[in-house]
Design a protein around this motif. Structure first.
Motif, PDB file in Angstrom:
ATOM      1  N   LEU A   3       0.831  -1.204   0.000  1.00  9.87           N
ATOM      2  CA  LEU A   3       0.000   0.000   0.000  1.00  9.87           C
ATOM      3  C   LEU A   3       0.864   1.253   0.000  1.00  9.87           C
ATOM      4  N   GLN A   7      -2.475   5.107   2.244  1.00 12.80           N
ATOM      5  CA  GLN A   7      -3.416   3.979   2.266  1.00 12.80           C
ATOM      6  C   GLN A   7      -3.198   3.117   3.509  1.00 12.80           C
ATOM      7  N   GLN A   8      -1.929   2.895   3.859  1.00 13.50           N
ATOM      8  CA  GLN A   8      -1.621   2.123   5.060  1.00 13.50           C
ATOM      9  C   GLN A   8      -2.076   2.873   6.309  1.00 13.50           C
ATOM     10  N   ARG A  11      -5.798   2.480   6.592  1.00 14.15           N
ATOM     11  CA  ARG A  11      -6.097   1.114   7.062  1.00 14.15           C
ATOM     12  C   ARG A  11      -5.951   1.029   8.584  1.00 14.15           C
ATOM     13  N   GLU A  12      -4.837   1.536   9.089  1.00 16.62           N
ATOM     14  CA  GLU A  12      -4.578   1.480  10.532  1.00 16.62           C
ATOM     15  C   GLU A  12      -5.563   2.354  11.314  1.00 16.62           C
ATOM     16  N   HIS A  15      -9.009   0.580  11.778  1.00 22.62           N
ATOM     17  CA  HIS A  15      -8.978  -0.426  12.848  1.00 22.62           C
ATOM     18  C   HIS A  15      -8.911   0.232  14.223  1.00 22.62           C
ATOM     19  N   VAL A  38      -7.933   0.050  -0.351  1.00 22.87           N
ATOM     20  CA  VAL A  38      -7.852   0.224   1.106  1.00 22.87           C
ATOM     21  C   VAL A  38      -8.888  -0.654   1.798  1.00 22.87           C
ATOM     22  N   PHE A  39     -10.148  -0.583   1.333  1.00 21.35           N
ATOM     23  CA  PHE A  39     -11.143  -1.383   2.063  1.00 21.35           C
ATOM     24  C   PHE A  39     -10.976  -2.883   1.790  1.00 21.35           C
ATOM     25  N   LYS A  41      -8.026  -4.359   1.790  1.00 19.48           N
ATOM     26  CA  LYS A  41      -7.042  -4.743   2.801  1.00 19.48           C
ATOM     27  C   LYS A  41      -7.675  -4.791   4.200  1.00 19.48           C
ATOM     28  N   VAL A  42      -8.610  -3.863   4.454  1.00 19.15           N
ATOM     29  CA  VAL A  42      -9.331  -3.872   5.732  1.00 19.15           C
ATOM     30  C   VAL A  42     -10.156  -5.161   5.835  1.00 19.15           C
ATOM     31  N   ASP A  45      -7.959  -8.051   6.686  1.00 23.77           N
ATOM     32  CA  ASP A  45      -7.622  -8.040   8.119  1.00 23.77           C
ATOM     33  C   ASP A  45      -8.751  -8.632   8.956  1.00 23.77           C
ATOM     34  N   THR A  74      -6.059  -9.420  -2.580  1.00 23.58           N
ATOM     35  CA  THR A  74      -5.959 -10.258  -1.374  1.00 23.58           C
ATOM     36  C   THR A  74      -6.115 -11.751  -1.649  1.00 23.58           C
TER      37      THR A  74
END
Length: 526
Positions: A3, A7-8, A11-12, A15, A38-39, A41-42, A45, A74
């Motif tokens: 990312l 974007q990272q 993501r963080e 969360h 981004v979503f 990767k979310v 997770d 993913t």
């Protein structure tokens, strides 16, 4: 896939909101900045945590896009909840669902209320509608992420009625500066288009009336486009299908290779593919392509669907902001829209921090007659606005200083006339506690009292009554007090009007200096 930094961070941040117990949060990213990545990767997770995830959208293209990007980024595959497709019995942890399908009671009740742990809403500015709310309330225990492009203040107010926080926001100027989106050049075509007869509906212009208003200008608009953009790849947004079809014919008649798509086009996919492969160089549509369609090679956007809604304007422009090999900038064409009272979006509104800067930018772009880089214009306009504010402030301070030099502070006046009752006055009744009226303020200033320090109507009344009484008794005026006490005389408020007048005449005759032989501190108006 790796990312980008923002974007990272997004993501963080998402969360982190959920970890704090904030269940409904927002992600705001400009079009072309990878919100789907981004979503995705979310989602990955959450699936690692053993959760089930629902991706909600209102259009088939958005569902296809989400499913495709999720698998590519993913490896996660998805089940469908759309029309006759169902996810019931599927072992996939992620479901992409059409809100039009899931909002039906029978469809919803196939799932337990706690079936989904996380819900992602693509194009979240739509989620306030009844259909979305029915689905969200049914799964009310789930964490919710809403994803949207830059919303305007009206959108944020509406979204704030459902979402509890903004997890992360990335601005268009930042994305351009960082090289993630194409620079934007804006140009105002010197063509007056009258919208004064167009009505409003739901806070924006009525599409049906916009079509009628635009009709007489279509030939002229096409001719202007040929002058400045004939070699570009253009997307045109129009208010009605019939207007879009008519404009396509006009463009083709003057030499463009134009095509038109709408919701009923049987060959829509083929037309979009042909445009992508440069068979056409202009694509006209009636608001069909604002969401869920990407063609990075587009380097000119023409908005012939004027709007007051910034998020809608951003979505239209966003069709041309993606990077593409050989593309140096996006050209955004604006027009001299004439409206009686409606404030509509211009290119400036994409990056301006406030309306004052946006207006200054729009004026610069209109007067230039050539394409101007939006960031350069914004920088200059912001500096101009600050300079104008500073100039206005300096002017106001000088005016206040000049005004104060002519007026007596109420406290100085009270001390000079030795009026303890005025100095210690405290309002007792409701009407006395209110602010002075405009008439009281004007009268006090006219009589020589600085009204800024008079903060209630009761005090203003007392001062005006005392000034009337002093005039009847032939005592000094506030202006006489200011003049003489400014030269060192004391308690001039106890003098007679005529005594003060004679002393002022002597000072004036002496070159505006106190006459020799007179000590102001010892002089008591004899």
């Amino acid at each position: 896939m790796k990312l980008r930094d923002y974007q990272q961070q997004a993501r963080e941040s998402i969360h982190a909101e959920w970890d704090k117990g904030i269940r409904r949060t927002l992600l705001v990213l400009p079009t072309g900045c990878g919100k789907t990545i981004v979503f995705s990767k979310v989602i990955e997770d959450r699936v690692v945590l053993g959760e089930r995830v629902l991706v909600l959208a209102h259009r088939g293209e958005l569902l296809d896009q989400a499913s495709d990007k999720l698998e590519k980024s993913t490896g996660l595959k998805t089940a469908r909840e759309k029309a006759d497709q169902t996810s019931v019995g599927s072992w996939f942890r992620v479901v992409v669902g059409s809100v039009q399908t899931l909002m039906r009671d029978k469809r919803l009740r196939q799932f337990a209320a706690d079936h989904f742990d996380t819900i992602i809403i693509d194009e979240a500015h739509h989620c306030i509608s009844d259909g979305y709310q029915r689905v969200l309330q049914y799964f009310e225990g789930a964490n919710v992420l809403g994803v949207t492009a830059t919303p305007d203040r009206g959108d944020m107010r509406n979204l704030g009625s459902y979402f509890e926080s903004l997890a992360f926001e990335y601005s268009l100027p930042k994305a351009i500066k960082s090289g993630y989106l194409s620079p934007i050049k804006a140009m105002t075509i010197p063509l007056q288009i009258n919208l004064s007869a167009v009505g409003q509906q739901a806070g924006d212009f009525k599409a049906s009336e916009l079509g009628t208003a635009l009709d007489p200008y279509l030939d002229s608009i096409a001719a202007e486009m040929w002058k400045v953009a004939k070699d570009r790849k253009i997307v045109v947004f129009l208010p009605l299908v019939k207007t879009s079809q008519k404009f396509t014919s006009i463009l083709n008649a003057i030499g463009f290779k134009a095509a038109e798509v709408n919701g009923d086009s049987q060959d829509r996919s083929q037309i979009l593919a042909d445009f992508d492969s440069d068979k056409y160089n202009v694509l006209c549509n009636s608001m069909l392509l604002t969401e869920g369609w990407d063609c990075p090679s587009v380097d000119c956007v023409v908005v012939l669907r004027p709007t007051k809604v910034r998020s809608l304007y951003s979505q239209m422009v966003g069709r041309g902001t993606r990077l593409f090999p050989g593309k140096t900038e996006l050209l955004l064409l604006d027009f001299l829209w004439h409206t009686d009272k409606h404030e509509l979006c211009h290119p400036a509104h994409l990056i301006a921090e406030n309306e004052e800067v946006a207006q200054a930018m729009t004026k610069q772009i209109e007067e230039a007659g050539i394409p101007l880089d939006l960031e350069d214009v914004e920088k200059q306009a912001a500096e101009d606005v600050v300079a104008q504010r500073e100039e206005a402030l300096a002017k106001m301070l000088n005016e206040m200083k000049r005004r104060k030099a002519k007026l007596v502070d109420p406290l100085q006046f009270e001390m000079s006339i030795q009026a303890e009752d005025l100095a210690s006055y405290v309002p007792a009744f409701g009407w006395e506690m209110g602010p002075p009226s405009d008439k009281q303020i004007q009268t006090l200033e006219k009589l020589g009292i600085l009204p800024d320090q008079v903060d209630n109507a009761g005090k203003a009344t007392k001062l005006l009554e005392r000034l009337d009484k002093r005039r009847e008794e032939g005592l000094t005026t506030p202006k006489q007090i200011r003049f003489l006490e400014g030269r060192g005389f004391e308690h001039v408020g106890t003098w007679q009007f005529e005594t003060a007048k004679k002393m002022i005449d002597r000072v004036a005759a002496n070159g505006w200096k106190v006459p020799d032989g007179i000590d102001p501190k010892e002089y008591h108006g004899e």
